[in-house]
Scaffold this motif. Structure first.
Motif, PDB file in Angstrom:
ATOM      1  N   ALA A   1       0.842  -1.205   0.000  1.00 40.00           N
ATOM      2  CA  ALA A   1       0.000   0.000   0.000  1.00 40.00           C
ATOM      3  C   ALA A   1       0.874   1.251   0.000  1.00 40.00           C
ATOM      4  O   ALA A   1       1.831   1.350   0.774  1.00 40.00           O
ATOM      5  CB  ALA A   1      -0.898  -0.001   1.225  1.00 40.00           C
TER       6      ALA A   1
ATOM      7  N   TYR B   1      -4.333   1.325   4.347  1.00 33.03           N
ATOM      8  CA  TYR B   1      -5.571   1.001   5.062  1.00 33.03           C
ATOM      9  C   TYR B   1      -5.134   0.560   6.457  1.00 33.03           C
ATOM     10  O   TYR B   1      -4.139  -0.163   6.606  1.00 33.03           O
ATOM     11  CB  TYR B   1      -6.327  -0.095   4.294  1.00 33.03           C
ATOM     12  CG  TYR B   1      -6.622  -1.364   5.049  1.00 33.03           C
ATOM     13  CD1 TYR B   1      -7.611  -1.380   6.039  1.00 33.03           C
ATOM     14  CD2 TYR B   1      -5.918  -2.528   4.798  1.00 33.03           C
ATOM     15  CE1 TYR B   1      -7.877  -2.558   6.738  1.00 33.03           C
ATOM     16  CE2 TYR B   1      -6.183  -3.696   5.493  1.00 33.03           C
ATOM     17  CZ  TYR B   1      -7.148  -3.700   6.463  1.00 33.03           C
ATOM     18  OH  TYR B   1      -7.405  -4.845   7.155  1.00 33.03           O
TER      19      TYR B   1
ATOM     20  N   SER C   1      -8.467 -11.224   3.779  1.00 37.44           N
ATOM     21  CA  SER C   1      -7.522 -10.209   4.246  1.00 37.44           C
ATOM     22  C   SER C   1      -7.817  -8.975   3.387  1.00 37.44           C
ATOM     23  O   SER C   1      -7.838  -9.093   2.151  1.00 37.44           O
ATOM     24  CB  SER C   1      -6.104 -10.725   4.003  1.00 37.44           C
ATOM     25  OG  SER C   1      -5.161  -9.730   4.216  1.00 37.44           O
TER      26      SER C   1
ATOM     27  N   SER D   1      -6.256  -6.395   2.396  1.00 40.70           N
ATOM     28  CA  SER D   1      -5.295  -6.015   1.361  1.00 40.70           C
ATOM     29  C   SER D   1      -5.291  -7.016   0.196  1.00 40.70           C
ATOM     30  O   SER D   1      -4.831  -6.697  -0.901  1.00 40.70           O
ATOM     31  CB  SER D   1      -3.901  -5.867   1.952  1.00 40.70           C
ATOM     32  OG  SER D   1      -3.543  -7.033   2.654  1.00 40.70           O
TER      33      SER D   1
ATOM     34  N   ARG E   1      -6.725  -6.156  -3.275  1.00 41.03           N
ATOM     35  CA  ARG E   1      -5.924  -5.412  -4.259  1.00 41.03           C
ATOM     36  C   ARG E   1      -5.028  -6.341  -5.068  1.00 41.03           C
ATOM     37  O   ARG E   1      -4.602  -5.975  -6.158  1.00 41.03           O
ATOM     38  CB  ARG E   1      -5.084  -4.340  -3.532  1.00 41.03           C
ATOM     39  CG  ARG E   1      -5.932  -3.353  -2.711  1.00 41.03           C
ATOM     40  CD  ARG E   1      -5.072  -2.263  -2.068  1.00 41.03           C
ATOM     41  NE  ARG E   1      -3.990  -2.802  -1.310  1.00 41.03           N
ATOM     42  CZ  ARG E   1      -3.718  -2.537  -0.032  1.00 41.03           C
ATOM     43  NH1 ARG E   1      -4.462  -1.688   0.651  1.00 41.03           N
ATOM     44  NH2 ARG E   1      -2.688  -3.087   0.572  1.00 41.03           N
TER      45      ARG E   1
ATOM     46  N   SER F   1      -1.238  -7.863  12.136  1.00 40.19           N
ATOM     47  CA  SER F   1      -1.798  -6.569  11.724  1.00 40.19           C
ATOM     48  C   SER F   1      -3.275  -6.505  12.123  1.00 40.19           C
ATOM     49  O   SER F   1      -3.786  -5.459  12.503  1.00 40.19           O
ATOM     50  CB  SER F   1      -1.604  -6.333  10.227  1.00 40.19           C
ATOM     51  OG  SER F   1      -2.034  -7.447   9.496  1.00 40.19           O
TER      52      SER F   1
ATOM     53  N   MET G   1      -4.438  -3.422  14.363  1.00 42.23           N
ATOM     54  CA  MET G   1      -5.318  -2.344  13.885  1.00 42.23           C
ATOM     55  C   MET G   1      -6.571  -2.222  14.762  1.00 42.23           C
ATOM     56  O   MET G   1      -7.073  -1.125  14.979  1.00 42.23           O
ATOM     57  CB  MET G   1      -5.630  -2.475  12.389  1.00 42.23           C
ATOM     58  CG  MET G   1      -6.394  -3.662  11.956  1.00 42.23           C
ATOM     59  SD  MET G   1      -6.705  -3.644  10.162  1.00 42.23           S
ATOM     60  CE  MET G   1      -5.143  -4.074   9.468  1.00 42.23           C
TER      61      MET G   1
ATOM     62  N   ASP H   1       5.171  -1.298   6.483  1.00 46.91           N
ATOM     63  CA  ASP H   1       3.875  -1.860   6.871  1.00 46.91           C
ATOM     64  C   ASP H   1       3.999  -2.491   8.257  1.00 46.91           C
ATOM     65  O   ASP H   1       4.821  -2.045   9.023  1.00 46.91           O
ATOM     66  CB  ASP H   1       3.402  -2.829   5.780  1.00 46.91           C
ATOM     67  CG  ASP H   1       3.118  -2.053   4.499  1.00 46.91           C
ATOM     68  OD1 ASP H   1       2.055  -1.437   4.431  1.00 46.91           O
ATOM     69  OD2 ASP H   1       3.984  -2.009   3.603  1.00 46.91           O
TER      70      ASP H   1
HETATM   71  O1  PMV Z   1      -4.485  -6.920   4.896  1.00 46.80           O
HETATM   72  P1  PMV Z   1      -4.140  -6.910   6.322  1.00 46.80           P
HETATM   73  O2  PMV Z   1      -5.357  -7.042   7.160  1.00 46.80           O
HETATM   74  O3  PMV Z   1      -3.077  -7.881   6.687  1.00 46.80           O
HETATM   75  O4  PMV Z   1      -3.525  -5.470   6.714  1.00 46.80           O
HETATM   76  C1  PMV Z   1      -2.574  -4.782   5.938  1.00 46.80           C
HETATM   77  C2  PMV Z   1      -2.269  -3.467   6.527  1.00 46.80           C
HETATM   78  C3  PMV Z   1      -1.128  -2.681   5.902  1.00 46.80           C
HETATM   79  O5  PMV Z   1      -0.270  -3.502   5.139  1.00 46.80           O
HETATM   80  C4  PMV Z   1      -0.295  -2.077   7.026  1.00 46.80           C
HETATM   81  C5  PMV Z   1      -1.642  -1.528   5.050  1.00 46.80           C
HETATM   82  C6  PMV Z   1      -2.244  -1.902   3.730  1.00 46.80           C
HETATM   83  O6  PMV Z   1      -3.105  -1.134   3.241  1.00 46.80           O
HETATM   84  O7  PMV Z   1      -1.865  -2.929   3.127  1.00 46.80           O
END
Ligand code: PMV
Length: 320
Positions: free
Chosen positions: A13, A17, A131, A133, A136, A180, A184, A272
């Protein structure tokens, strides 16, 4: 043997997020924007008789995987149980977006296995439930993921592109101190700065989309650093505070600032949920930036990636 396999790349990212508006469905609270890498994960799934799902992978926790497969079953009913194998070129649980690649590959394999015929938008929604991210990683190049919206609106889509590279300085590939997901949630619940981060996010997101369209690398780099630091400010002000940085992370950030001082606006950092530092640079400056990061001796290992492609079904299955 009834097997299906898929491959997906990790993504990083640029506009972050952090925090969810819906825990169960993994809907991000704010929009984010990312670059897909050329490092990724292969997943093979196979129907088994049960009585439970099996994970023949040590990097993903079976409880989380089973919870995902059961959540998927509620939305897209299927019979029986699955065994899941995976193999990755991304370091696990070290802030290198390994879960993004894993869940994007898994969603792509599920769609193939059960012949659901989902388009990329709906595949992105399916991956996001594993997840956020991962939504994307269904797409290549640069892409955006909406946040603070409903389940059906929280999907990623492709953006214009910029010719860039990412230099990844691995400071440690140890498992992160806190996932994460937990970090978060704790941040959202306890940091007084969290609300401010979310309020700023939409404008950073829109400005960075415009920077990409205008081929404004410097503008994009500045927004990326700003978004990164705002995200960490919320973690450092959580109670108890959360820290993923190590001394070498800060030294690498100083190196990026020195590169800009000596060579102009050709390198910008992001991080991250882990201590590794990722340096974004225009493709033409990649040889110089890679050399400077590598020669600094600050990282255990330095990898590079140009823009990667979206997830795809593959015919080579993983075996035990
Ligand atoms: O996709 P998750 O829930 O593992 O969280 C990713 C969070 C960050 O990598 C820090 C930010 C992002 O947008 O990918």
């Amino acid at each position: 043997m009834n097997r299906s396999s898929a491959y997906a790349n990790a993504n990083i990212a640029l506009i972050k997020y952090w925090g969810k508006s819906d825990q169960e469905l993994n809907i991000p609270e704010a929009p984010s924007l990312s670059m897909t890498l050329e490092l990724g994960t292969k997943v093979t799934i196979e129907s088994i008789s049960g009585p439970a799902h099996q994970a023949k992978v040590n990097e993903q926790d079976l409880a989380r995987l089973s919870a995902y497969l059961e959540l998927v079953r509620k939305h897209l009913p299927y019979q029986g149980f699955l065994s899941v194998r995976s193999e990755s070129s991304v370091a696990m649980s070290a802030g290198l977006a390994s879960s993004a690649a894993f869940f994007a590959a898994l969603a792509t394999a599920l769609n193939e296995h059960f012949s659901w015929g989902l388009d990329q938008k709906n595949l992105s929604i399916l991956a996001r439930m594993g997840s956020a991210s991962a939504a994307r990683s269904i797409f290549g190049g640069f892409c955006a993921l909406e946040g603070g919206v409903s389940h059906k609106e929280a999907f990623a889509y492709e953006l214009d592109t910029l010719d860039v590279a990412m230099v990844i300085a691995i400071v440690s590939s140890d498992k992160k101190p806190i996932s994460s997901r937990s970090a978060m949630n704790m941040t959202k619940a306890t940091s007084p700065f969290y609300k401010c981060f979310i309020e700023n996010q939409r404008s950073d997101f829109e400005k960075s989309k415009a920077a990409i369209s205008n081929k404004d690398f410097k503008g994009l780099g500045e927004l990326m650093e700003h978004s990164t630091l705002k995200m960490f400010a919320t973690m450092w002000t959580a109670q108890p505070f959360i820290n993923y940085w190590q001394p070498k992370s800060l030294e690498l950030i100083q190196l990026v600032l020195d590169i800009r001082k000596n060579h102009g606006p050709i390198a910008y950092f992001t991080m991250d949920a882990g201590p590794n530092v990722k340096v974004l640079c225009p493709k033409e400056h990649h040889p110089l930036v890679f050399k400077l990061v590598n020669d600094s001796g600050l990282a255990l290992n330095v990898k590079s990636s140009f823009l990667g492609q979206g997830s795809k079904v593959i015919q080579e299955h993983l075996h035990d």
